[in-house]
Design a protein around this motif. Structure first.
Motif, short mmCIF file in Angstrom:
data_model
loop_
_atom_site.label_atom_id
_atom_site.label_comp_id
_atom_site.label_asym_id
_atom_site.label_seq_id
_atom_site.Cartn_x
_atom_site.Cartn_y
_atom_site.Cartn_z
N PRO A 182 -47.59 82.47 39.94
CA PRO A 182 -47.04 83.84 40.01
C PRO A 182 -45.56 83.85 39.63
N VAL A 183 -45.24 83.29 38.47
CA VAL A 183 -43.86 83.13 38.03
C VAL A 183 -43.70 83.81 36.68
N LEU A 184 -42.87 84.82 36.60
CA LEU A 184 -42.60 85.48 35.34
C LEU A 184 -42.02 84.48 34.34
N TRP A 185 -42.58 84.47 33.14
CA TRP A 185 -42.19 83.53 32.09
C TRP A 185 -42.49 82.06 32.46
N GLY A 186 -43.44 81.86 33.37
CA GLY A 186 -43.81 80.50 33.75
C GLY A 186 -44.37 79.72 32.57
N ARG A 187 -44.17 78.40 32.63
CA ARG A 187 -44.64 77.51 31.58
C ARG A 187 -45.97 76.88 32.01
N ILE A 188 -47.02 77.17 31.24
CA ILE A 188 -48.37 76.70 31.59
C ILE A 188 -48.86 75.72 30.54
N TYR A 189 -49.28 74.56 31.00
CA TYR A 189 -49.75 73.50 30.12
C TYR A 189 -51.26 73.37 30.21
N ASP A 190 -51.93 73.58 29.09
CA ASP A 190 -53.39 73.44 28.97
C ASP A 190 -53.64 72.10 28.29
N TYR A 191 -54.08 71.10 29.05
CA TYR A 191 -54.19 69.74 28.53
C TYR A 191 -55.52 69.46 27.82
N SER A 192 -56.29 70.51 27.58
CA SER A 192 -57.51 70.37 26.77
C SER A 192 -57.88 71.77 26.26
N CYS A 247 -45.73 66.26 28.53
CA CYS A 247 -45.30 67.65 28.76
C CYS A 247 -44.00 67.64 29.55
N GLU A 248 -43.30 68.78 29.52
CA GLU A 248 -42.02 68.87 30.20
C GLU A 248 -41.83 70.23 30.85
N ASN A 249 -41.19 70.24 32.02
CA ASN A 249 -40.77 71.48 32.68
C ASN A 249 -41.95 72.44 32.88
N ILE A 250 -43.05 71.94 33.44
CA ILE A 250 -44.28 72.70 33.57
C ILE A 250 -44.42 73.29 34.97
N ASP A 251 -44.78 74.57 35.03
CA ASP A 251 -45.02 75.24 36.31
C ASP A 251 -46.48 75.13 36.74
N LEU A 252 -47.40 75.15 35.77
CA LEU A 252 -48.83 75.01 36.06
C LEU A 252 -49.47 74.21 34.94
N ALA A 253 -50.17 73.14 35.29
CA ALA A 253 -51.01 72.42 34.35
C ALA A 253 -52.46 72.72 34.72
N PHE A 254 -53.18 73.36 33.82
CA PHE A 254 -54.55 73.78 34.14
C PHE A 254 -55.43 73.65 32.91
N SER A 255 -56.62 73.08 33.09
CA SER A 255 -57.57 73.00 32.00
C SER A 255 -58.97 72.72 32.53
N SER A 256 -59.90 72.65 31.59
CA SER A 256 -61.28 72.25 31.86
C SER A 256 -61.55 71.09 30.92
N ASN A 299 -42.91 70.45 37.27
CA ASN A 299 -41.78 70.77 38.14
C ASN A 299 -42.12 70.44 39.60
N ASN A 300 -41.10 70.27 40.42
CA ASN A 300 -41.34 69.86 41.82
C ASN A 300 -42.25 70.82 42.57
N ASP A 301 -42.15 72.11 42.26
CA ASP A 301 -43.00 73.10 42.92
C ASP A 301 -44.20 73.48 42.06
N GLY A 302 -44.45 72.70 41.02
CA GLY A 302 -45.54 73.01 40.10
C GLY A 302 -46.92 72.71 40.67
N VAL A 303 -47.93 73.20 39.96
CA VAL A 303 -49.33 73.06 40.39
C VAL A 303 -50.14 72.41 39.27
N PHE A 304 -51.01 71.51 39.66
CA PHE A 304 -51.95 70.85 38.76
C PHE A 304 -53.36 71.27 39.16
N ALA A 305 -54.13 71.83 38.24
CA ALA A 305 -55.47 72.33 38.56
C ALA A 305 -56.46 71.92 37.48
N THR A 306 -57.68 71.64 37.92
CA THR A 306 -58.73 71.17 37.02
C THR A 306 -60.05 71.84 37.35
N ASN A 307 -60.71 72.34 36.32
CA ASN A 307 -62.10 72.82 36.45
C ASN A 307 -63.01 71.66 36.03
#
Length: 372
Positions: A182-192, A247-256, A299-307
């Motif tokens: 829930p971060v405006l202009w957040g950086r989201i990394y899709d690793y697949s 990757c660098e400076n990521i707020d959310l890393a999410f993929s399937s 980032n320290n407060d970032g989230v890593f999520a996987t489907n």
């Protein structure tokens, strides 16, 4: 790019009736004649007549676009309402946008489940027996008018026996991103990145996310760049295996991510199924280094999520992935936080262990950096 996409789908100028079309518009009046009553009077004959119409036109029954039509569809998609994650559950629906990805990513039609050969929508349409079976489904399991219109035919082809490669729903991606970042202009990394579902959904959010994605498939990479050019979102898309990209400076890393032996996307040496022949090798050579790159770039407060899910391959051999994925993530410095249930449709049937009202879901497994 649009010309090559049309060429793949066998679309000729005379098939384009609008900016969004099926290629069968001039045949709708003929298809209207095939009602439930007509089928009841002569089932086999009716199936043969409908079959002849589709075979003669020889266009897969999906929604097609001109480039102007794609731009309009993308604008409409951004304005479409969608279901959000509520109490860690993402409900059924959120189907908007799938027609766009199905049309653009033509290589989805050449991917195949391991051991089964290609069984895409295109393969089913080309198979006379499966096409006739789909026509029968249209008449025997649907009600109302337009029983054998292209939309109905496409849905029936998807019900014909056999596995097929799925794409992540764009609106699901949007809902998950907005819940976890829930971060405006957040950086989201899709690793697949895959077939663009997350690119479309995340780029359409009003949160104005910066989408960064990797995919090693060279053809998929070209389609991703094309879709991004239409979205005008200035995403960063890298043609690389995720285990090789920092990757660098990521707020959310999410993929399937791809399973090591479930689906074959290409014969390129960078593909998981080509590089890794055992589950241990897949975890050691793909999963672990991908997680390490994400942990370093998050980032320290970032989230890593996987489907991801446990699954059965061809021959019903079971592979248990989830617990091992969580265990490895925690070993590499993540803290398991929660699971979001992404609900799936079930169809009750005889002999397939699907009961009425049975809950079916896949997990989105959510981690944070372990600060302790």
């Amino acid at each position: 790019m649009i010309d090559s996409i049309h060429k793949f789908w066998n679309i000729k100028p005379e098939h384009i009736f609008a900016d969004e079309f099926t290629g069968y518009e001039d045949l709708y009046s003929e298809l209207d004649m095939f009602t439930a009553e007509v089928y009841e009077a002569d089932g086999p004959g009716t199936i043969d007549k409908v079959f002849d119409i589709y075979r003669k036109r020889d266009i897969i029954p999906i929604v097609y676009y001109t480039e102007a039509g794609l731009r309009k569809a993308l604008k409409n998609f951004k304005r479409t309402s969608y279901k959000k994650v509520e109490q860690n559950v993402l409900g059924l629906g959120n189907n908007q946008g799938q027609t766009i990805n199905r049309f653009v990513f033509t290589n989805m039609q050449t991917a195949e489940p391991k051991g089964r050969g290609s069984n895409s929508l295109m393969d089913r349409f080309r198979d006379d027996a499966k096409l006739k079976r789909a026509i029968r489904i249209c008449f025997e399991f649907r009600e109302g008018n337009k029983l054998v219109y292209p939309t109905a035919m496409r849905r029936s082809l998807e019900l014909v026996t056999g596995e097929n490669v799925q794409n992540f729903k764009p609106q699901h991606a949007r809902a998950i991103a907005e819940r976890l970042c829930p971060v405006l202009w957040g950086r989201i990394y899709d690793y697949s990145c895959g077939y663009g579902g997350r690119l479309l959904g995340i780029s359409s959010s009003n949160m104005n996310y910066k989408y960064i994605g990797t995919d090693p498939n060279t053809q998929t990479f070209e389609y991703l760049k094309y879709l991004d050019s239409l979205l005008t979102n200035d995403a960063e898309i890298i043609c690389s295996p995720s285990e090789d990209y920092q990757c660098e400076n990521i707020d959310l890393a999410f993929s399937s991510p791809p399973y090591f032996n479930l689906e074959k996307y290409s014969d390129e040496p960078t593909q998981c199924m080509v590089k890794h022949t055992t589950m241990d090798d897949w975890f050691d050579g793909y999963v672990a280094p991908t997680m390490q790159q994400i942990h370093k770039g998050l980032n320290n407060d970032g989230v890593f999520a996987t489907n991801i899910a446990d699954y059965k391959s061809y021959g019903n051999k079971e592979y248990f992935v989830v617990d091992r994925w969580i265990e490895l993530a925690e070993k590499l410095g993540f803290k398991y936080n929660t699971t979001i249930k992404m609900m799936l449709n079930t169809r009750p049937g005889v002999g397939n262990d699907k009961k009425e009202g049975r809950e079916k879901w896949e997990g989105i497994y959510v981690f944070t950096k372990n600060k302790g």
